[in-house]
Design a protein around this motif. Structure first.
Motif, short mmCIF file in Angstrom:
data_model
loop_
_atom_site.label_atom_id
_atom_site.label_comp_id
_atom_site.label_asym_id
_atom_site.label_seq_id
_atom_site.Cartn_x
_atom_site.Cartn_y
_atom_site.Cartn_z
N TYR A 72 0.84 -1.19 0.00
CA TYR A 72 0.00 0.00 0.00
C TYR A 72 0.88 1.25 0.00
O TYR A 72 1.91 1.28 0.67
CB TYR A 72 -0.87 0.06 1.26
CG TYR A 72 -1.53 -1.22 1.68
CD1 TYR A 72 -0.82 -2.19 2.39
CD2 TYR A 72 -2.87 -1.45 1.41
CE1 TYR A 72 -1.42 -3.36 2.80
CE2 TYR A 72 -3.49 -2.62 1.83
CZ TYR A 72 -2.76 -3.57 2.53
OH TYR A 72 -3.36 -4.74 2.94
N LEU A 81 -5.30 6.18 1.64
CA LEU A 81 -4.79 5.23 0.67
C LEU A 81 -4.72 5.85 -0.72
O LEU A 81 -5.70 6.39 -1.23
CB LEU A 81 -5.68 3.98 0.62
CG LEU A 81 -5.23 2.89 -0.35
CD1 LEU A 81 -3.95 2.23 0.14
CD2 LEU A 81 -6.33 1.85 -0.55
N GLN A 111 -3.15 0.43 -3.93
CA GLN A 111 -2.95 -0.86 -3.28
C GLN A 111 -2.64 -1.90 -4.34
O GLN A 111 -3.36 -2.01 -5.33
CB GLN A 111 -4.22 -1.24 -2.51
CG GLN A 111 -4.20 -2.60 -1.83
CD GLN A 111 -5.46 -2.85 -1.03
OE1 GLN A 111 -6.08 -1.92 -0.53
NE2 GLN A 111 -5.85 -4.10 -0.93
N GLN A 158 -1.79 -6.04 -5.09
CA GLN A 158 -1.69 -7.42 -4.65
C GLN A 158 -0.74 -8.11 -5.62
O GLN A 158 -1.04 -8.21 -6.81
CB GLN A 158 -3.05 -8.11 -4.65
CG GLN A 158 -3.89 -7.72 -3.45
CD GLN A 158 -5.23 -8.39 -3.44
OE1 GLN A 158 -5.50 -9.29 -4.23
NE2 GLN A 158 -6.10 -7.96 -2.55
N VAL A 181 -5.16 -3.27 -7.18
CA VAL A 181 -6.54 -3.61 -6.80
C VAL A 181 -7.35 -2.37 -6.43
O VAL A 181 -8.57 -2.44 -6.40
CB VAL A 181 -6.59 -4.64 -5.65
CG1 VAL A 181 -6.01 -5.96 -6.10
CG2 VAL A 181 -5.88 -4.14 -4.42
N ASP A 182 -6.67 -1.27 -6.10
CA ASP A 182 -7.39 -0.03 -5.82
C ASP A 182 -6.48 1.15 -6.05
O ASP A 182 -5.40 1.22 -5.45
CB ASP A 182 -7.92 0.00 -4.37
CG ASP A 182 -8.92 1.13 -4.14
OD1 ASP A 182 -10.09 0.85 -3.79
OD2 ASP A 182 -8.54 2.30 -4.29
N SER A 187 -8.30 4.28 -6.64
CA SER A 187 -9.38 5.24 -6.82
C SER A 187 -9.06 6.62 -6.28
O SER A 187 -9.66 7.61 -6.71
CB SER A 187 -10.66 4.71 -6.16
OG SER A 187 -10.44 4.44 -4.79
N SER A 205 1.11 -6.07 3.89
CA SER A 205 0.44 -7.08 4.69
C SER A 205 0.66 -8.44 4.05
O SER A 205 0.89 -8.54 2.84
CB SER A 205 -1.05 -6.78 4.87
OG SER A 205 -1.70 -6.71 3.63
N GLY A 241 -6.17 -10.24 -0.42
CA GLY A 241 -7.60 -10.47 -0.52
C GLY A 241 -8.36 -10.61 0.77
O GLY A 241 -9.49 -11.07 0.78
N TYR A 242 -7.77 -10.24 1.90
CA TYR A 242 -8.47 -10.33 3.18
C TYR A 242 -8.50 -8.96 3.84
O TYR A 242 -7.49 -8.27 3.88
CB TYR A 242 -7.78 -11.33 4.11
CG TYR A 242 -7.83 -12.75 3.61
CD1 TYR A 242 -6.84 -13.24 2.78
CD2 TYR A 242 -8.89 -13.59 3.95
CE1 TYR A 242 -6.89 -14.53 2.30
CE2 TYR A 242 -8.95 -14.88 3.49
CZ TYR A 242 -7.94 -15.36 2.66
OH TYR A 242 -7.99 -16.64 2.19
N SER A 243 -9.66 -8.61 4.42
CA SER A 243 -9.77 -7.29 5.02
C SER A 243 -9.25 -7.26 6.45
O SER A 243 -9.18 -6.21 7.05
CB SER A 243 -11.23 -6.84 5.03
OG SER A 243 -12.00 -7.64 5.93
N ASN A 244 -8.87 -8.41 7.00
CA ASN A 244 -8.47 -8.42 8.40
C ASN A 244 -6.97 -8.56 8.58
O ASN A 244 -6.49 -9.08 9.57
CB ASN A 244 -9.17 -9.56 9.14
CG ASN A 244 -8.81 -10.91 8.52
OD1 ASN A 244 -8.18 -10.97 7.48
ND2 ASN A 244 -9.22 -11.99 9.17
N GLN A 245 -6.22 -8.09 7.63
CA GLN A 245 -4.77 -8.19 7.69
C GLN A 245 -4.16 -6.97 8.36
O GLN A 245 -4.40 -5.83 7.92
CB GLN A 245 -4.20 -8.31 6.27
CG GLN A 245 -4.54 -9.61 5.60
CD GLN A 245 -3.79 -10.74 6.24
OE1 GLN A 245 -2.58 -10.84 6.15
NE2 GLN A 245 -4.54 -11.63 6.90
N PRO A 246 -3.38 -7.16 9.42
CA PRO A 246 -2.65 -6.01 9.98
C PRO A 246 -1.69 -5.46 8.94
O PRO A 246 -1.09 -6.23 8.18
CB PRO A 246 -1.87 -6.63 11.15
CG PRO A 246 -2.55 -7.92 11.44
CD PRO A 246 -3.13 -8.40 10.16
N GLN A 247 -1.57 -4.16 8.91
CA GLN A 247 -0.65 -3.53 7.98
C GLN A 247 0.60 -3.08 8.73
O GLN A 247 0.51 -2.53 9.82
CB GLN A 247 -1.33 -2.36 7.28
CG GLN A 247 -2.51 -2.80 6.40
CD GLN A 247 -3.09 -1.68 5.57
OE1 GLN A 247 -2.50 -0.62 5.42
NE2 GLN A 247 -4.27 -1.93 5.03
#
Lengths: 116, 114
Positions: A33, A45, A48, A50, A55-56, A58, A95, A99-105
């Motif tokens: 990121y 942000l 991002q 992957q 993936v983003d 915007s 991270s 593809g997971y939203s619960n990853q610590p950065q």
């Protein structure tokens, strides 16, 4: 484990000049990121990745900002031409999984950019 | 788009006093993360909350996730000078799968008078 490496730590340029930042994420981390942090605000942000795909992006001002992550490892963020409002700290983070939203950065120390 | 709001923006306390920062999201969150950024430093991950009503403790820090999963709080008991910094909450947004991003609040800057 080694952390996220960023360079340079500080950069001072005049408006309309170009600048590039480099980031090497933690080894094996799939997601990278780039954030912009203006003084007194939270990180925003910009882009991002992957592996080596976007993936983003915007919130990336694409008329002046560009980023790439060749080979899915390190990454560069470029600004050309710079504007006064680009003065900020540019943070790189990574991270482990994709593809997971619960990853610590995990964040690098950032590059503090000043535009004169 | 999703908004994450934090209050207060600043908090100054005497060492030994308690501190609380609150985070509110405009949308329901699948999880919420908290980060701490020391002055001149970078954000450091503290914790993640996933379940509705979840409470987690780390020594003097207590984190809560609201029942509706739209708000969260961080409470520090008996602050110390080492607690100085900005505390951010962050929530994911996106359509799920690989298309998500973290939205950070503006943070609460905590200063502690020794």
């Amino acid at each position: 484990e080694a952390g996220v490496a960023q360079s340079p730590r500080y950069k001072i340029i005049e408006k309309r000049q170009s600048v590039a930042f480099w980031c090497n994420p933690i080894s094996g981390h799939a997601t990278l990121y780039w954030y912009q942090q203006i003084l007194g605000q939270g990180p925003k942000l910009l882009i991002q990745f992957q592996n080596n795909g976007v993936v983003d992006d915007s919130q990336l001002p694409k008329d002046r900002f560009s980023a790439e992550r060749l080979k899915g490892v390190d990454s560069t963020l470029k600004i050309q031409p710079a504007k006064l409002e680009d003065s900020a700290v540019y943070l790189c983070a990574s991270s482990l999984l994709a593809g997971y939203s619960n990853q610590p950065q995990h964040f690098g120390d950032g590059t503090r950019l000043s535009i004169l | 788009g999703q908004q994450v709001m934090q209050i207060p923006q600043y908090q100054h306390v005497q060492e030994g006093e308690d501190f609380t920062t609150y985070c509110n999201s405009s949308t329901t969150l699948s999880n919420i993360q908290w980060y701490k950024q020391r002055p001149g430093g970078h954000p450091v991950f503290l914790i993640q909350l996933v379940k509705s009503g979840e409470v987690k403790k780390q020594k003097r820090l207590t984190f809560q996730f609201g029942e509706a999963k739209k708000n969260s709080s961080l409470h520090i008991t008996a602050t110390q000078t080492t607690d100085v910094g900005t505390y951010f909450c962050a929530g994911p947004s996106g359509s799920g799968g690989s298309n998500y991003k973290l939205t950070f609040g503006k943070g609460t800057l905590l200063t502690v008078n020794p």
